[in-house]
Scaffold this motif. Structure first.
Motif, PDB file in Angstrom:
ATOM      1  N   GLN A 111       0.821  -1.206   0.000  1.00  0.00           N
ATOM      2  CA  GLN A 111       0.000   0.000   0.000  1.00  0.00           C
ATOM      3  C   GLN A 111       0.859   1.261   0.000  1.00  0.00           C
ATOM      4  O   GLN A 111       0.540   2.247  -0.668  1.00  0.00           O
ATOM      5  CB  GLN A 111      -0.931  -0.022   1.212  1.00  0.00           C
ATOM      6  N   GLU A 112       1.957   1.225   0.744  1.00  0.00           N
ATOM      7  CA  GLU A 112       2.869   2.364   0.761  1.00  0.00           C
ATOM      8  C   GLU A 112       3.515   2.568  -0.608  1.00  0.00           C
ATOM      9  O   GLU A 112       3.641   3.700  -1.091  1.00  0.00           O
ATOM     10  CB  GLU A 112       3.940   2.155   1.834  1.00  0.00           C
ATOM     11  N   LYS A 113       3.912   1.457  -1.230  1.00  0.00           N
ATOM     12  CA  LYS A 113       4.516   1.555  -2.557  1.00  0.00           C
ATOM     13  C   LYS A 113       3.500   2.063  -3.575  1.00  0.00           C
ATOM     14  O   LYS A 113       3.830   2.877  -4.456  1.00  0.00           O
ATOM     15  CB  LYS A 113       5.048   0.187  -2.986  1.00  0.00           C
ATOM     16  N   LEU A 114       2.269   1.604  -3.449  1.00  0.00           N
ATOM     17  CA  LEU A 114       1.220   2.028  -4.374  1.00  0.00           C
ATOM     18  C   LEU A 114       0.988   3.538  -4.265  1.00  0.00           C
ATOM     19  O   LEU A 114       0.841   4.238  -5.287  1.00  0.00           O
ATOM     20  CB  LEU A 114      -0.073   1.272  -4.071  1.00  0.00           C
ATOM     21  N   ALA A 115       0.966   4.049  -3.032  1.00  0.00           N
ATOM     22  CA  ALA A 115       0.773   5.490  -2.846  1.00  0.00           C
ATOM     23  C   ALA A 115       1.917   6.275  -3.477  1.00  0.00           C
ATOM     24  O   ALA A 115       1.696   7.319  -4.133  1.00  0.00           O
ATOM     25  CB  ALA A 115       0.674   5.797  -1.357  1.00  0.00           C
ATOM     26  N   GLU A 116       3.159   5.774  -3.331  1.00  0.00           N
ATOM     27  CA  GLU A 116       4.319   6.450  -3.913  1.00  0.00           C
ATOM     28  C   GLU A 116       4.247   6.439  -5.441  1.00  0.00           C
ATOM     29  O   GLU A 116       4.512   7.453  -6.101  1.00  0.00           O
ATOM     30  CB  GLU A 116       5.602   5.767  -3.447  1.00  0.00           C
ATOM     31  N   LEU A 117       3.880   5.293  -6.014  1.00  0.00           N
ATOM     32  CA  LEU A 117       3.796   5.188  -7.474  1.00  0.00           C
ATOM     33  C   LEU A 117       2.697   6.084  -8.030  1.00  0.00           C
ATOM     34  O   LEU A 117       2.848   6.690  -9.100  1.00  0.00           O
ATOM     35  CB  LEU A 117       3.546   3.728  -7.867  1.00  0.00           C
TER      36      LEU A 117
END
Length: 372
Positions: A111-117
């Motif tokens: 979820q953190e990576k998705l927000a960054e992307l």
């Protein structure tokens, strides 16, 4: 048979027979079987007449006590099988919980990576908007400095490639999150099913132990002493028959360093009470003792006697050495550790303590060797 104490023992045996006729949880092929139907409300079946408790109290005969001994053996055996089922479910629940925690960590990280992307993709879209979305030919014609344009075009190309990768990463991350979520949901379902199986096994253990204690409570102290003597004689006969095969004549194997450590740990627990499902340090069941002994020696082994029999290396009893595990009964429902000189150490059953006994005093299924 006259009523009174002998009548009560006879009635208790009849009730125990009804309980023993009910199936017990087992683990065929490592799976937890469904529980057998409950035999009904507690107490004697309708066909049994409850004797007069104040009538003749003649002591039980040896034949009656032998029947009691066999019934107790059957009840405690069934309790041991159900204990193995409980321990297996407990071990599996721990593994499943660990897997779910791992999936939860992956979901959070995803979820953190998705927000960054998403933020990077949004920044790229905003940059393209500021450029007006003009094709490169038009931008070249409007530019006063072709060199500056070419430099900018190179940066734009790099940005487009980075954007394409961001979009691909975004899609992969979303796919991963969906997979993790499905795996976590399935894990919770398995954990819940396993919890129910563990509860069923617990009820089976408690039912068998309760029936055995009820049967023993019908005996006077003198009868309990005679029953204990019968148990010792039965064990001595089995041990003598095992020794008479000449098996000890060929036993010359010496323990490994790890085997000595395991034996030292197990024998240090002598006198500690049996408790089903326990792995120490104050109480043990049979496989709790053996698994903890080998863990103390630096060699983890399966938790249950059935899995120890299934997974560990089998050795010929004629090659047995101290530290090896002796598996008992055709269903691998009991385990002990061989300590040498025809002797084993084990945690026998409820009401008993960790003790030394003849290795052949119970029916041997086979021998396994940890760390082989």
């Amino acid at each position: 048979m006259a009523p009174g104490k002998r009548g009560r023992i006879s009635a208790a045996i009849t009730v125990v027979c009804a309980i023993c006729a009910v199936g017990v949880l087992a683990i065929p092929g490592g799976a937890l079987a469904a529980p057998a139907p409950d035999p009904g409300p507690s107490g004697p079946p309708a066909s049994v007449t409850v004797p007069d408790p104040v009538a003749d109290a003649a002591p039980a005969t040896n034949a009656e006590l032998e029947t009691v001994r066999k019934q107790l053996d059957e009840l405690y055996h069934d309790a041991a099988v159900a204990t193995d089922a409980y321990n297996a479910a407990e071990e599996l629940a721990e593994q499943q919980s660990t897997e779910i925690v791992g999936l939860a960590k992956r979901i959070v990280a995803g979820q953190e990576k998705l927000a960054e992307l998403k933020e990077r993709a949004g920044a790229a879209a905003r940059a393209q908007y500021r450029m007006g979305g003009l094709p490169p030919e038009a931008q070249l014609m409007l530019s006063n400095d072709p060199r500056q344009f070419l430099d900018g075009a190179g940066r734009i190309l790099q940005g487009e490639r980075a954007t394409d990768k961001t979009i691909a990463d975004l899609q992969q991350t979303q796919d991963d999150l969906e997979l993790y979520a499905k795996d976590a949901a399935a894990g919770w379902d398995r954990l819940e099913a396993n919890r129910k199986a563990k509860d069923r096994a617990k009820k089976q253990v408690e039912k068998r132990i309760s029936a055995a204690r009820e049967l023993e409570s019908q005996l006077a102290e003198e009868e309990k002493e005679r029953l204990a003597a019968l148990e010792r004689r039965a064990a001595a006969r089995a041990q003598s028959a095992w020794v008479d095969t000449g098996i000890l004549d060929g036993l010359s194997g010496t323990a490994t360093a790890e085997g000595k450590k395991a034996v030292a740990y197990a024998t240090a627990q002598l006198g500690k009470p049996y408790e089903w499902g326990a792995e120490g340090p104050a109480t043990f069941d049979c496989s709790g003792l053996t698994s903890q002994a080998w863990a103390a020696a630096g060699t983890p082994i399966p938790r249950t006697s059935q899995e120890q029999w299934r997974q560990l290396t089998k050795v010929d009893p004629a090659d047995m050495r101290p530290g090896d595990l002796i598996i008992y009964n055709s269903d691998a429902s009991h385990v002990a550790m061989y300590v040498g000189d025809g002797t084993m150490v084990h945690s026998p059953r409820p009401g008993r303590t960790v003790t030394l006994a003849g290795a052949g005093s119970m029916p041997i299924l086979g021998v396994v060797r940890p760390g082989a």
